[in-house]
Scaffold this motif. Structure first.
Motif, PDB file in Angstrom:
ATOM      1  N   LEU A 190       0.857  -1.181   0.000  1.00 53.34           N
ATOM      2  CA  LEU A 190       0.000   0.000   0.000  1.00 53.34           C
ATOM      3  C   LEU A 190       0.897   1.236   0.000  1.00 53.34           C
ATOM      4  O   LEU A 190       1.473   1.597   1.020  1.00 53.34           O
ATOM      5  CB  LEU A 190      -0.914  -0.007   1.229  1.00 53.34           C
ATOM      6  CG  LEU A 190      -1.872  -1.198   1.330  1.00 53.34           C
ATOM      7  CD1 LEU A 190      -2.482  -1.290   2.720  1.00 53.34           C
ATOM      8  CD2 LEU A 190      -2.969  -1.085   0.269  1.00 53.34           C
ATOM      9  N   GLY A 191       1.039   1.861  -1.168  1.00 53.81           N
ATOM     10  CA  GLY A 191       1.914   3.016  -1.290  1.00 53.81           C
ATOM     11  C   GLY A 191       3.013   2.783  -2.304  1.00 53.81           C
ATOM     12  O   GLY A 191       3.642   1.733  -2.318  1.00 53.81           O
ATOM     13  N   ASP A 256      -1.255 -12.768   1.617  1.00 55.10           N
ATOM     14  CA  ASP A 256      -0.440 -13.310   2.711  1.00 55.10           C
ATOM     15  C   ASP A 256       0.230 -12.220   3.526  1.00 55.10           C
ATOM     16  O   ASP A 256       0.314 -12.302   4.754  1.00 55.10           O
ATOM     17  CB  ASP A 256       0.638 -14.243   2.142  1.00 55.10           C
ATOM     18  CG  ASP A 256       0.041 -15.407   1.372  1.00 55.10           C
ATOM     19  OD1 ASP A 256      -0.516 -16.302   2.016  1.00 55.10           O
ATOM     20  OD2 ASP A 256       0.130 -15.391   0.132  1.00 55.10           O
ATOM     21  N   VAL A 257       0.712 -11.204   2.821  1.00 49.10           N
ATOM     22  CA  VAL A 257       1.467 -10.122   3.464  1.00 49.10           C
ATOM     23  C   VAL A 257       0.955  -8.780   2.963  1.00 49.10           C
ATOM     24  O   VAL A 257       0.786  -8.595   1.751  1.00 49.10           O
ATOM     25  CB  VAL A 257       2.976 -10.244   3.161  1.00 49.10           C
ATOM     26  CG1 VAL A 257       3.739  -9.038   3.705  1.00 49.10           C
ATOM     27  CG2 VAL A 257       3.543 -11.539   3.728  1.00 49.10           C
ATOM     28  N   VAL A 258       0.718  -7.854   3.901  1.00 53.67           N
ATOM     29  CA  VAL A 258       0.364  -6.484   3.540  1.00 53.67           C
ATOM     30  C   VAL A 258       1.387  -5.545   4.158  1.00 53.67           C
ATOM     31  O   VAL A 258       1.674  -5.639   5.360  1.00 53.67           O
ATOM     32  CB  VAL A 258      -1.035  -6.080   4.048  1.00 53.67           C
ATOM     33  CG1 VAL A 258      -1.420  -4.709   3.479  1.00 53.67           C
ATOM     34  CG2 VAL A 258      -2.076  -7.113   3.699  1.00 53.67           C
ATOM     35  N   LEU A 259       1.937  -4.647   3.359  1.00 56.16           N
ATOM     36  CA  LEU A 259       2.836  -3.611   3.851  1.00 56.16           C
ATOM     37  C   LEU A 259       2.215  -2.252   3.568  1.00 56.16           C
ATOM     38  O   LEU A 259       1.916  -1.932   2.419  1.00 56.16           O
ATOM     39  CB  LEU A 259       4.207  -3.704   3.166  1.00 56.16           C
ATOM     40  CG  LEU A 259       5.170  -2.529   3.418  1.00 56.16           C
ATOM     41  CD1 LEU A 259       5.527  -2.418   4.891  1.00 56.16           C
ATOM     42  CD2 LEU A 259       6.414  -2.654   2.550  1.00 56.16           C
ATOM     43  N   ASP A 260       2.009  -1.457   4.620  1.00 55.84           N
ATOM     44  CA  ASP A 260       1.472  -0.098   4.463  1.00 55.84           C
ATOM     45  C   ASP A 260       2.592   0.913   4.599  1.00 55.84           C
ATOM     46  O   ASP A 260       3.215   1.028   5.655  1.00 55.84           O
ATOM     47  CB  ASP A 260       0.397   0.165   5.525  1.00 55.84           C
ATOM     48  CG  ASP A 260       0.001   1.641   5.580  1.00 55.84           C
ATOM     49  OD1 ASP A 260      -0.001   2.283   4.519  1.00 55.84           O
ATOM     50  OD2 ASP A 260      -0.294   2.144   6.692  1.00 55.84           O
ATOM     51  N   LYS A 281      -0.290 -11.491   7.570  1.00 55.49           N
ATOM     52  CA  LYS A 281       0.608 -10.591   8.294  1.00 55.49           C
ATOM     53  C   LYS A 281       0.487  -9.177   7.731  1.00 55.49           C
ATOM     54  O   LYS A 281       0.516  -8.984   6.517  1.00 55.49           O
ATOM     55  CB  LYS A 281       2.046 -11.089   8.175  1.00 55.49           C
ATOM     56  CG  LYS A 281       2.236 -12.498   8.725  1.00 55.49           C
ATOM     57  CD  LYS A 281       3.567 -13.081   8.311  1.00 55.49           C
ATOM     58  CE  LYS A 281       3.696 -14.528   8.749  1.00 55.49           C
ATOM     59  NZ  LYS A 281       4.950 -15.159   8.273  1.00 55.49           N
ATOM     60  N   VAL A 282       0.373  -8.223   8.659  1.00 53.97           N
ATOM     61  CA  VAL A 282       0.249  -6.813   8.288  1.00 53.97           C
ATOM     62  C   VAL A 282       1.423  -6.060   8.897  1.00 53.97           C
ATOM     63  O   VAL A 282       1.660  -6.123  10.110  1.00 53.97           O
ATOM     64  CB  VAL A 282      -1.079  -6.217   8.793  1.00 53.97           C
ATOM     65  CG1 VAL A 282      -1.154  -4.731   8.455  1.00 53.97           C
ATOM     66  CG2 VAL A 282      -2.272  -6.966   8.207  1.00 53.97           C
ATOM     67  N   VAL A 283       2.174  -5.353   8.060  1.00 55.93           N
ATOM     68  CA  VAL A 283       3.329  -4.572   8.506  1.00 55.93           C
ATOM     69  C   VAL A 283       3.017  -3.099   8.261  1.00 55.93           C
ATOM     70  O   VAL A 283       2.652  -2.705   7.153  1.00 55.93           O
ATOM     71  CB  VAL A 283       4.607  -4.984   7.752  1.00 55.93           C
ATOM     72  CG1 VAL A 283       5.797  -4.128   8.205  1.00 55.93           C
ATOM     73  CG2 VAL A 283       4.902  -6.468   7.973  1.00 55.93           C
ATOM     74  N   LEU A 284       3.158  -2.281   9.310  1.00 63.43           N
ATOM     75  CA  LEU A 284       2.816  -0.864   9.237  1.00 63.43           C
ATOM     76  C   LEU A 284       4.073  -0.008   9.344  1.00 63.43           C
ATOM     77  O   LEU A 284       4.835  -0.140  10.295  1.00 63.43           O
ATOM     78  CB  LEU A 284       1.859  -0.490  10.374  1.00 63.43           C
ATOM     79  CG  LEU A 284       0.579  -1.320  10.502  1.00 63.43           C
ATOM     80  CD1 LEU A 284      -0.232  -0.862  11.710  1.00 63.43           C
ATOM     81  CD2 LEU A 284      -0.259  -1.234   9.226  1.00 63.43           C
ATOM     82  N   SER A 285       4.278   0.868   8.356  1.00 64.15           N
ATOM     83  CA  SER A 285       5.425   1.774   8.419  1.00 64.15           C
ATOM     84  C   SER A 285       5.079   3.193   7.982  1.00 64.15           C
ATOM     85  O   SER A 285       5.935   4.077   8.032  1.00 64.15           O
ATOM     86  CB  SER A 285       6.574   1.251   7.564  1.00 64.15           C
ATOM     87  OG  SER A 285       6.232   1.318   6.192  1.00 64.15           O
TER      88      SER A 285
END
Length: 378
Positions: A190-191, A256-260, A281-285
């Motif tokens: 996302l981004g 499977d994997v979300v990166l924001d 799995k959700v990774v927030l940055s």
């Protein structure tokens, strides 16, 4: 000897100045800066976001992505770092004590014990009134603390390529190492900023089966570049329903994997929870800012048994892998490097990267150069 520096003295205000170069101790070194990369956090620093949160204070010499050559080095530092005068090196921004619980368990980039309260132990964020004050990459020289972690950069690597080391390392850690992405995984990024594009390359290198990237129609050129770098699908989030489109792509399975990595918008977090598969799995940055309210459907997190992890920086293994990928350069990563500016045009560089000016330019990765001889013709 004095170093020309660009000093941030207030929100959206950077001034040119000179700073006395301190003597080099046995465990220290002096770096002659050749280039300093800019990232999204440079923009937020310039706008005053971090000062408003009390994360840092003025005056400060910004710049946490410097590359340069060792101009002077003490005997202990030469032995400890394995470099000598004239070697080109890239700095990790964080300064850690090496003895606290965080450091001993491998989270050295989260160490806060090396500097006094209110002074982030990080190049580009440590205020000018702490110690010698020569802490930032918007400068001709940086005085290297004995706890500096650096990486030797081959002379054969073009400087424009080497300046990408932090966005690529971020993509590696955030999209692959932290969520433990495996071959065949479906990854949603996302981004589409420089960190998001770095994540595309990292996920592709890790063997992701499907990579989806969201962005906006205003910066559709970044979505096209994401496709060129390996994204299978792109979504203009301001024109399409992200959740519906992702579920269509994945046949309602989810990812499977979300990166924001979207700054100052809470919607991507809500979208991430919706599209993550059961056990995903959700990774927030993406920094959201103190005024952005995140409405999280906690029941969905619970019922789907999602893992949510916050990240904000990189670490050693990611940097090592980033330089390997840059040296190999099978993804033609120089396409990410779009603009170069002389040191005295630091504000113009920040306004260009942040797209605060009316321009048709398409900035992605931008670098500052104290010496014009290190600049390329772009």
């Amino acid at each position: 000897m004095k170093s020309k520096v660009m000093v941030q003295v207030a929100d959206r205000r950077i001034e040119e100045d000179e700073h006395e170069v301190p003597p080099v101790g046995s465990g220290e070194a002096l770096l002659r800066v050749e280039a300093c990369g800019l990232c999204g956090s440079d923009i937020e620093q310039y706008r005053g976001t971090f000062a408003a949160k009390g994360i840092m204070r003025y005056p400060v010499i910004p710049g946490h992505e410097p590359i340069g050559r060792i101009a002077e080095i003490g005997k202990d530092a030469e032995r400890m770092w394995g470099v000598k005068e004239g070697d080109r090196v890239a700095l990790e921004p964080h300064l850690s004590c090496g003895r606290c619980e965080l450091c001993l368990r491998g989270d050295y980039h989260n160490c806060r014990s090396l500097m006094p309260p209110g002074a982030p132990p990080c190049y580009g964020y440590t205020p000018r009134d702490v110690g010698h004050g020569l802490w930032g990459g918007y400068s001709e020289y940086i005085h290297l603390h004995e706890r500096t972690i650096l990486h030797k950069v081959p002379d054969t690597m073009p400087l424009a390529l080497a300046t990408l080391y932090q966005p690529i390392a971020a993509g590696i850690r955030w999209a692959v190492q932290v969520p433990k992405t495996e071959m065949g995984d479906t990854v949603l990024i996302l981004g589409h900023g420089q960190r998001g594009l770095g994540a595309v390359v990292a996920a592709r290198e890790a063997g992701a089966g499907t990579i989806i990237v969201t962005g906006t129609s205003r910066s559709a050129y970044k979505l096209r570049l994401a496709e060129a770098l390996g994204a299978d699908f792109t979504i203009e989030a301001d024109r399409e329903d992200t959740v519906a489109r992702v579920m269509e792509i994945t046949n309602d399975r989810g990812v499977d994997v979300v990166l924001d990595v979207v700054p100052f918008s809470a919607q991507p977090i809500a979208d991430a929870v919706e599209v993550a598969r059961i056990g995903g799995k959700v990774v927030l940055s993406g920094i959201k800012g103190k005024d952005e309210i995140v409405k999280l459907d906690v029941d969905r997190v619970i019922y789907k048994e999602l893992s949510i992890k916050g990240v904000y920086s990189q670490a050693r293994d990611a940097y090592i892998e980033a330089f390997r990928m840059l040296a190999e350069n099978k993804y033609q990563l120089e396409r990410l490097h779009t603009h170069e500016f002389t040191l005295d045009r630091a504000e113009e560089a920040l306004l260009t990267l942040g797209r605060d000016q009316n321009t048709d330019e398409h900035p992605i990765c931008v670098s500052l150069h104290p010496d014009t001889t290190t600049m390329n013709t772009l």
